[in-house]
Design an enzyme around this catalytic site. Sequence first.
Site, PDB file in Angstrom:
ATOM      1  N   SER A   1       6.768   9.396  -3.962  1.00 12.50           N
ATOM      2  CA  SER A   1       5.592   9.823  -4.737  1.00 12.50           C
ATOM      3  C   SER A   1       5.154  11.227  -4.327  1.00 12.50           C
ATOM      4  CB  SER A   1       4.439   8.836  -4.557  1.00 12.50           C
ATOM      5  OG  SER A   1       4.050   8.763  -3.199  1.00 12.50           O
ATOM      6  N   HIS A   2       5.646  11.728  -3.196  1.00 13.64           N
ATOM      7  CA  HIS A   2       5.244  13.064  -2.737  1.00 13.64           C
ATOM      8  C   HIS A   2       6.426  13.938  -2.351  1.00 13.64           C
ATOM      9  CE1 HIS A   2       1.504  10.861  -2.844  1.00 13.64           C
ATOM     10  NE2 HIS A   2       0.932  12.045  -3.020  1.00 13.64           N
TER      11      HIS A   2
ATOM     12  N   ASP B   1       2.110   6.997  -7.324  1.00 13.47           N
ATOM     13  CA  ASP B   1       2.894   5.787  -7.617  1.00 13.47           C
ATOM     14  C   ASP B   1       2.498   5.176  -8.954  1.00 13.47           C
ATOM     15  OD1 ASP B   1       4.778   5.571  -5.521  1.00 13.47           O
ATOM     16  OD2 ASP B   1       3.167   5.054  -4.146  1.00 13.47           O
TER      17      ASP B   1
HETATM   18  P1  NDP Z   1       2.339   2.626   1.297  1.00 12.72           P
HETATM   19  O1  NDP Z   1       1.483   1.515   0.797  1.00 12.72           O
HETATM   20  O2  NDP Z   1       3.704   2.740   0.750  1.00 12.72           O
HETATM   21  O3  NDP Z   1       2.506   2.541   2.883  1.00 12.72           O
HETATM   22  C1  NDP Z   1       1.374   2.591   3.700  1.00 12.72           C
HETATM   23  C2  NDP Z   1       1.784   2.435   5.147  1.00 12.72           C
HETATM   24  O4  NDP Z   1       2.144   1.088   5.390  1.00 12.72           O
HETATM   25  C3  NDP Z   1       2.992   3.275   5.547  1.00 12.72           C
HETATM   26  O5  NDP Z   1       2.791   3.766   6.824  1.00 12.72           O
HETATM   27  C4  NDP Z   1       4.136   2.272   5.482  1.00 12.72           C
HETATM   28  O6  NDP Z   1       5.218   2.602   6.345  1.00 12.72           O
HETATM   29  C5  NDP Z   1       3.451   1.023   5.929  1.00 12.72           C
HETATM   30  N1  NDP Z   1       4.064  -0.187   5.409  1.00 12.72           N
HETATM   31  C6  NDP Z   1       4.463  -0.424   4.137  1.00 12.72           C
HETATM   32  N2  NDP Z   1       4.952  -1.663   4.022  1.00 12.72           N
HETATM   33  C7  NDP Z   1       4.883  -2.222   5.267  1.00 12.72           C
HETATM   34  C8  NDP Z   1       5.227  -3.480   5.801  1.00 12.72           C
HETATM   35  N3  NDP Z   1       5.746  -4.441   5.054  1.00 12.72           N
HETATM   36  N4  NDP Z   1       5.017  -3.695   7.115  1.00 12.72           N
HETATM   37  C9  NDP Z   1       4.480  -2.736   7.905  1.00 12.72           C
HETATM   38  N5  NDP Z   1       4.122  -1.519   7.448  1.00 12.72           N
HETATM   39  C10 NDP Z   1       4.312  -1.275   6.143  1.00 12.72           C
HETATM   40  O7  NDP Z   1       1.582   4.028   1.111  1.00 12.72           O
HETATM   41  P2  NDP Z   1       0.521   4.455   0.020  1.00 12.72           P
HETATM   42  O8  NDP Z   1       1.057   4.042  -1.284  1.00 12.72           O
HETATM   43  O9  NDP Z   1      -0.824   3.966   0.419  1.00 12.72           O
HETATM   44  O10 NDP Z   1       0.569   6.053   0.157  1.00 12.72           O
HETATM   45  C11 NDP Z   1       1.730   6.748  -0.244  1.00 12.72           C
HETATM   46  C12 NDP Z   1       1.635   8.193   0.116  1.00 12.72           C
HETATM   47  O11 NDP Z   1       0.730   8.851  -0.766  1.00 12.72           O
HETATM   48  C13 NDP Z   1       1.143   8.508   1.526  1.00 12.72           C
HETATM   49  O12 NDP Z   1       2.087   9.350   2.154  1.00 12.72           O
HETATM   50  C14 NDP Z   1      -0.165   9.245   1.309  1.00 12.72           C
HETATM   51  O13 NDP Z   1      -0.434  10.251   2.267  1.00 12.72           O
HETATM   52  C15 NDP Z   1       0.070   9.871  -0.046  1.00 12.72           C
HETATM   53  N6  NDP Z   1      -1.200  10.216  -0.672  1.00 12.72           N
HETATM   54  C16 NDP Z   1      -1.587  11.526  -0.657  1.00 12.72           C
HETATM   55  C17 NDP Z   1      -2.810  11.893  -1.193  1.00 12.72           C
HETATM   56  C18 NDP Z   1      -3.320  13.282  -1.125  1.00 12.72           C
HETATM   57  O14 NDP Z   1      -4.431  13.525  -1.531  1.00 12.72           O
HETATM   58  N7  NDP Z   1      -2.556  14.239  -0.622  1.00 12.72           N
HETATM   59  C19 NDP Z   1      -3.692  10.897  -1.835  1.00 12.72           C
HETATM   60  C20 NDP Z   1      -3.176   9.546  -1.757  1.00 12.72           C
HETATM   61  C21 NDP Z   1      -1.967   9.226  -1.207  1.00 12.72           C
HETATM   62  P3  NDP Z   1       6.554   3.314   5.753  1.00 12.72           P
HETATM   63  O15 NDP Z   1       6.173   4.737   5.514  1.00 12.72           O
HETATM   64  O16 NDP Z   1       7.599   3.124   6.807  1.00 12.72           O
HETATM   65  O17 NDP Z   1       6.889   2.586   4.481  1.00 12.72           O
HETATM   66  O1  PYC Z   2      -0.843  10.133  -4.891  1.00  5.72           O
HETATM   67  O2  PYC Z   2      -2.988   9.710  -4.936  1.00  5.72           O
HETATM   68  C1  PYC Z   2      -2.039  10.476  -4.852  1.00  5.72           C
HETATM   69  C2  PYC Z   2      -2.323  11.909  -4.664  1.00  5.72           C
HETATM   70  C3  PYC Z   2      -3.464  12.571  -4.920  1.00  5.72           C
HETATM   71  C4  PYC Z   2      -3.255  13.898  -4.577  1.00  5.72           C
HETATM   72  C5  PYC Z   2      -1.984  14.018  -4.124  1.00  5.72           C
HETATM   73  N1  PYC Z   2      -1.435  12.777  -4.163  1.00  5.72           N
END
Ligand code: NDP
Ligand code: PYC
Length: 350
Positions: free
Chosen positions: A54-55, A196
């Site tokens: 997603s990033h 996502d």
């Molecule tokens: P996920 O739900 O995919 O994962 C969240 C965390 O949980 C990760 O550290 C992941 O490890 C871990 N995890 C996932 N499944 C398991 C499991 N079964 N057991 C143990 N640990 C687990 O992430 P999100 O969808 O919440 O976020 C995705 C990305 O989006 C992030 O990198 C976030 O920084 C980015 N984002 C950026 C934003 C921005 O403003 N710049 C805004 C919102 C999100 P692993 O990585 O190993 O899968």
């Molecule tokens: O995936 O939620 C997101 C997000 C917001 C800004 C950058 N990524």
Amino acid sequence: MHPSPVSAPESVLIPFDELRSLLQQIFERHGTSTNVAAILADNCATAQRDGALSHGIFRIPGYVSTLKSGWVDGKATPIVDDKAPGFIAVDAANGFAQPALMAARNLLIAKARSNGIALLAIRRSHHFAALWPDVEPLARDEGLVAITVVNSMACVVPSGGRSALFGTNPIAFAAPRAGSEPLVFDLATSAIAHGDIQIAARAGHSVPQGYGVDKHGQHTTEPQEILDGGALLPFGGEHGAHKGSALSMMVEVLAAALTGGNFSFEFDMRTHPGAQTPYTGQLIIAIDPSLTSGQNFADRCETLIAAMSDAGQSRLPGTRRYEQRKLSMEHGVPVDVARWRELLQLAEGQ
Ligand code: NDP
Ligand code: PYC
């Protein structure tokens, strides 16, 4: 470039350095300075390498359209202000957050070592990336515990609320481990990251109930309805969304109120058609664990991890990324063929 043995047939495997230099070329072609291009290209290639799709390169068209729109300054020079023994403020000057972090990184490390803890408060910044790349190196290379939060754009309804107010507001944490990759988690405080939801909409997949609402505020499992005037919900599900919502509120307080950046609801991208990057703030907290009283921090972490394993948790956060990283470095980074062609065109300035 080789056909991929470890991913879907429509993927190609690109050596990490080749991917990173193509991305650098794209950033420079589309209006960033060489320094900013190098930092963003490394960040984005790193996410793709680790399977943080997603990033990864998914974000490149958004970066390009945002740069074209004039919403962000790709050549901004961050201004670092050494405010107090434990506090650095950086004005990113309407540029990206990662170059602002790089500009203050050495000072942050030095302050964390001399005080035990230091804060880096970035404002007037755009963060369009995964958060773990901002903290994992502080743990792995510097032996620091690091926590970071960033707010994004208003697309999440607070618990019990009616309209979108919070961003997807992720929290990332990294702690060094003796002889292993750092312990890292990085999670959006929404039920799903905005990236996502876009990927699910593009693929025509539905999402679980409880991830979002449509423009009438009704629960929906259709990602496109969430994107078309609807909103995401905080993580935690039917009975626990108040917890995700509280964490999201904390991110707004730390990343915006404390840094001097915008809250997620305080900026309007509509004045710059094509703009996609949230214009907010970011806080990074670095802690030197060598000052832990009494016990060795690394040993204590291993005790905890062993106990988690004994309790049945076989998969640590971060493990999936580390495994994909190993594969990507051995065989090449999987990239969808159509997206690779798009990248080649963007690098030519199209
Ligand atoms: P996920 O739900 O995919 O994962 C969240 C965390 O949980 C990760 O550290 C992941 O490890 C871990 N995890 C996932 N499944 C398991 C499991 N079964 N057991 C143990 N640990 C687990 O992430 P999100 O969808 O919440 O976020 C995705 C990305 O989006 C992030 O990198 C976030 O920084 C980015 N984002 C950026 C934003 C921005 O403003 N710049 C805004 C919102 C999100 P692993 O990585 O190993 O899968
Ligand atoms: O995936 O939620 C997101 C997000 C917001 C800004 C950058 N990524």
